[in-house]
Design a protein around this motif. Structure first.
Motif, PDB file in Angstrom:
ATOM      1  N   MET A  84      67.549 -32.895 -74.527  1.00 27.93           N
ATOM      2  CA  MET A  84      68.182 -32.346 -73.322  1.00 27.93           C
ATOM      3  C   MET A  84      69.405 -31.308 -73.744  1.00 27.93           C
ATOM      4  O   MET A  84      69.993 -30.873 -72.713  1.00 27.93           O
ATOM      5  CB  MET A  84      68.893 -33.456 -72.654  1.00 27.93           C
ATOM      6  N   THR A  85      69.597 -31.020 -75.133  1.00 29.61           N
ATOM      7  CA  THR A  85      70.652 -30.160 -75.427  1.00 29.61           C
ATOM      8  C   THR A  85      70.535 -28.898 -74.768  1.00 29.61           C
ATOM      9  O   THR A  85      71.538 -28.053 -74.708  1.00 29.61           O
ATOM     10  CB  THR A  85      70.766 -30.136 -76.869  1.00 29.61           C
ATOM     11  N   GLN A  86      69.409 -28.344 -74.573  1.00 30.91           N
ATOM     12  CA  GLN A  86      69.237 -27.023 -74.063  1.00 30.91           C
ATOM     13  C   GLN A  86      68.752 -26.807 -72.738  1.00 30.91           C
ATOM     14  O   GLN A  86      68.343 -25.792 -72.219  1.00 30.91           O
ATOM     15  CB  GLN A  86      68.430 -26.282 -75.186  1.00 30.91           C
ATOM     16  N   THR A  87      68.943 -27.999 -71.783  1.00 34.36           N
ATOM     17  CA  THR A  87      68.684 -27.982 -70.663  1.00 34.36           C
ATOM     18  C   THR A  87      69.631 -28.248 -69.572  1.00 34.36           C
ATOM     19  O   THR A  87      70.915 -28.828 -70.013  1.00 34.36           O
ATOM     20  CB  THR A  87      67.323 -28.923 -70.224  1.00 34.36           C
ATOM     21  N   ASP A  88      69.657 -28.065 -68.504  1.00 31.10           N
ATOM     22  CA  ASP A  88      70.646 -28.305 -67.481  1.00 31.10           C
ATOM     23  C   ASP A  88      69.878 -29.279 -66.626  1.00 31.10           C
ATOM     24  O   ASP A  88      70.600 -29.572 -65.409  1.00 31.10           O
ATOM     25  CB  ASP A  88      70.976 -27.210 -66.541  1.00 31.10           C
ATOM     26  N   LEU A 122      75.678 -36.218 -73.853  1.00 28.20           N
ATOM     27  CA  LEU A 122      74.827 -34.940 -73.169  1.00 28.20           C
ATOM     28  C   LEU A 122      75.564 -33.736 -72.912  1.00 28.20           C
ATOM     29  O   LEU A 122      75.092 -32.683 -73.078  1.00 28.20           O
ATOM     30  CB  LEU A 122      74.186 -35.610 -71.920  1.00 28.20           C
ATOM     31  N   HIS A 123      76.861 -34.023 -72.822  1.00 26.78           N
ATOM     32  CA  HIS A 123      77.587 -32.534 -72.596  1.00 26.78           C
ATOM     33  C   HIS A 123      78.012 -31.907 -73.683  1.00 26.78           C
ATOM     34  O   HIS A 123      77.821 -30.803 -74.011  1.00 26.78           O
ATOM     35  CB  HIS A 123      79.030 -32.983 -72.013  1.00 26.78           C
ATOM     36  N   GLU A 124      78.561 -32.901 -74.865  1.00 23.11           N
ATOM     37  CA  GLU A 124      79.097 -32.260 -76.240  1.00 23.11           C
ATOM     38  C   GLU A 124      78.059 -31.814 -77.001  1.00 23.11           C
ATOM     39  O   GLU A 124      78.459 -30.852 -77.674  1.00 23.11           O
ATOM     40  CB  GLU A 124      79.784 -33.337 -76.884  1.00 23.11           C
ATOM     41  N   PHE A 125      76.859 -32.006 -76.608  1.00 27.52           N
ATOM     42  CA  PHE A 125      75.795 -31.424 -77.606  1.00 27.52           C
ATOM     43  C   PHE A 125      74.688 -30.592 -76.612  1.00 27.52           C
ATOM     44  O   PHE A 125      73.605 -30.102 -77.001  1.00 27.52           O
ATOM     45  CB  PHE A 125      75.058 -32.512 -78.457  1.00 27.52           C
ATOM     46  N   GLY A 126      75.245 -30.220 -75.503  1.00 26.14           N
ATOM     47  CA  GLY A 126      74.223 -29.534 -74.725  1.00 26.14           C
ATOM     48  C   GLY A 126      74.900 -28.011 -74.419  1.00 26.14           C
ATOM     49  O   GLY A 126      75.926 -27.691 -75.179  1.00 26.14           O
TER      50      GLY A 126
END
Length: 479
Positions: free
Chosen positions: A153-157, A177-181
């Motif tokens: 999920m790191t490169q998705t919204d 999910l936020h910190e590594f996105g």
């Protein structure tokens, strides 16, 4: 026929992986070192790589960036016995297509290879810069599943719905999910629906204009505005009132909202991560949650397991909390093997939060450098006063329930089947123990129905309905 390059210094792993991929119809070449793998890659060999992380001559995470520079479309699947959160994240950051924790299912490996080879050329994962580490602790298979979802999920919204019991660490997963996105440079804003009066939730979420209601003396920004460009974490989404659900659905559908008392549509750019400990499908059936909102939120479902399902993680978590306590100025201590065994054997009804609190007490209240099994037992007993939680009811309460069940079951079994049909046993026992159970828990929470519902694992409305059916007095103003 696709060619797979396999690199692992363990000959047994090389053999089983090679056999599985060969049976699946692929050509396979194996090596025990990174140097040979790099030479094959430079020569343009192979359509996909399956590699271990730790090899005798080089770490695969050091080799991966070089591979991606010369062959960016070559899929790389990483295997590792170092099954931590950061292994999964690092694999994604370095450009791996996927990460498989050892031991893994060979069918899963073959399926992953098939997906990787089927992806269009030019869609290989891009590496991301290194970021400060935010650990999620645990090596259990259940936690590995979470790590892999977060990594993907790191490169998705995409909207994520996290489900798990209270105290399992749902907010920590949301922060990961936020910190590594891709929104890591934006704000992370959290709001707990269960902690806000229902009549104020819309104002808290969307903000309000001056004069929108009594007491609104100035304009106030809501959580959507505060989270602009980042992530909004909607905790305990099952407690959101239906009116607010309708407004949230519109935001998810239209990408805009209006403040309470406002007329202007405000566009929003926020990633939504929601969480609940409740069964939302049951709330849908009872008319308490919108089905269309559920499907909007449940794009990527993620279950955080209770600690009792991941007992192998307890020692790692306990040591982690020891380190955190030391970072906060408390003495550095260690667990004996007996103490870790006692921790492993406990059921942890309060989940990870209960374990963290226990470790903090053990460090703060006891002078010994070694935390023994006896100390662990002592603290576990002391934290369970009479009637505090279902698992900690008084011995008398547990004996009464057990006696009631035993007596009713014996009567049913001993009676002639024509006079006392056994198919009523469940309801008989339920009627016998339900009211005493509710009374014990309500007494322990001093009539607080919110706490009682949480302890019992019930929705607040379900608890109120049961109290009404049993004609039990409801304390006004509580819950």
């Amino acid at each position: 026929m696709a060619e797979i390059l396999v690199a692992d210094d363990d000959s047994a792993i090389r053999t089983v992986v090679s056999q599985a991929l060969t049976r699946a119809g692929y050509e396979v070449r194996v090596t025990s070192n990174a140097a040979t793998l790099w030479r094959w890659t430079q020569a343009g060999d192979g359509d996909l790589i399956v590699t271990d992380v730790i090899m005798p001559d080089e770490n695969a995470f050091e080799l991966l960036p070089r591979i991606k520079r010369i062959r960016p479309d070559l899929p790389v699947i990483v295997m590792s016995a170092q099954n931590t959160f950061m292994t999964a994240i690092t694999a994604t950051e370095k450009g791996a297509y996927d990460y498989l924790p050892k031991p893994f299912d060979l069918k899963e490996l073959v399926s992953t290879v098939e997906r990787a080879l089927a992806q269009p050329v030019g869609t290989a994962t891009k590496s991301a810069p290194d970021e400060p580490r935010m650990p999620l602790v645990g090596r259990s298979p259940a936690m590995q599943d979470i790590y892999r979802v977060i990594a993907r999920m790191t490169q998705t919204d995409l909207t994520v719905l996290i489900n798990g019991e209270s105290g399992t660490g749902k907010e920590l997963v949301a922060k990961a999910l936020h910190e590594f996105g891709k929104r890591k440079n934006g704000p992370f804003v959290a709001i707990n629906m269960a902690a806000i009066p229902r009549e104020l939730i819309e104002s808290e979420l969307f903000g309000h204009e001056k004069g929108a209601f009594t007491g609104a003396e100035s304009r106030s920004a809501g959580r959507f505005e505060q989270a602009e460009g980042g992530t909004l974490f909607l905790d305990e989404i099952g407690d959101m009132p239906l009116e607010a659900q309708t407004r949230l659905l519109r935001v998810l559908q239209e990408g805009e909202y209006s403040t309470v008392g406002g007329r202007k549509a405000i566009p929003t750019d926020v990633r939504i991560v929601a969480a609940t400990h409740q069964d939302l499908t049951a709330l849908i059936d009872s008319g308490q949650f919108r089905e269309d909102l559920f499907y909007r939120l449940n794009v990527v479902p993620l279950r955080v397991p209770p600690l009792r399902e991941r007992g192998m993680d307890v020692p790692d978590l306990a040591r982690h909390f020891l380190e955190l306590a030391h970072d906060n100025g408390l003495p550095l201590k260690a667990f004996t093997s007996e103490a870790l065994d006692r921790l492993r054997a406990h059921n942890w009804p309060g989940n990870v939060r209960e374990l963290e609190n226990l470790v903090q007490r053990l460090v703060a209240l006891h002078p010994q450098e070694q935390i023994t099994g006896e100390l662990v037992d002592s603290e576990l007993r002391s934290v369970r006063p009479r009637g505090d939680m279902p698992a900690g009811m008084s011995a008398e309460g547990e004996l009464d329930v057990a006696t009631a069940i035993s007596t009713l079951a014996s009567q049913a079994l001993d009676a002639d089947s024509d006079e006392a049909p056994l198919n009523d046993l469940y309801q008989s026992i339920l009627r016998e123990v339900e009211e005493p159970l509710l009374r014990v828990v309500l007494k322990a929470t001093r009539g607080n129905q919110i706490k009682a519902a949480r302890i019992l694992g019930l929705n607040r409305n379900t608890l109120r309905k049961k109290l009404k059916e049993l004609d039990m007095p409801v304390t006004r103003g509580i819950g």
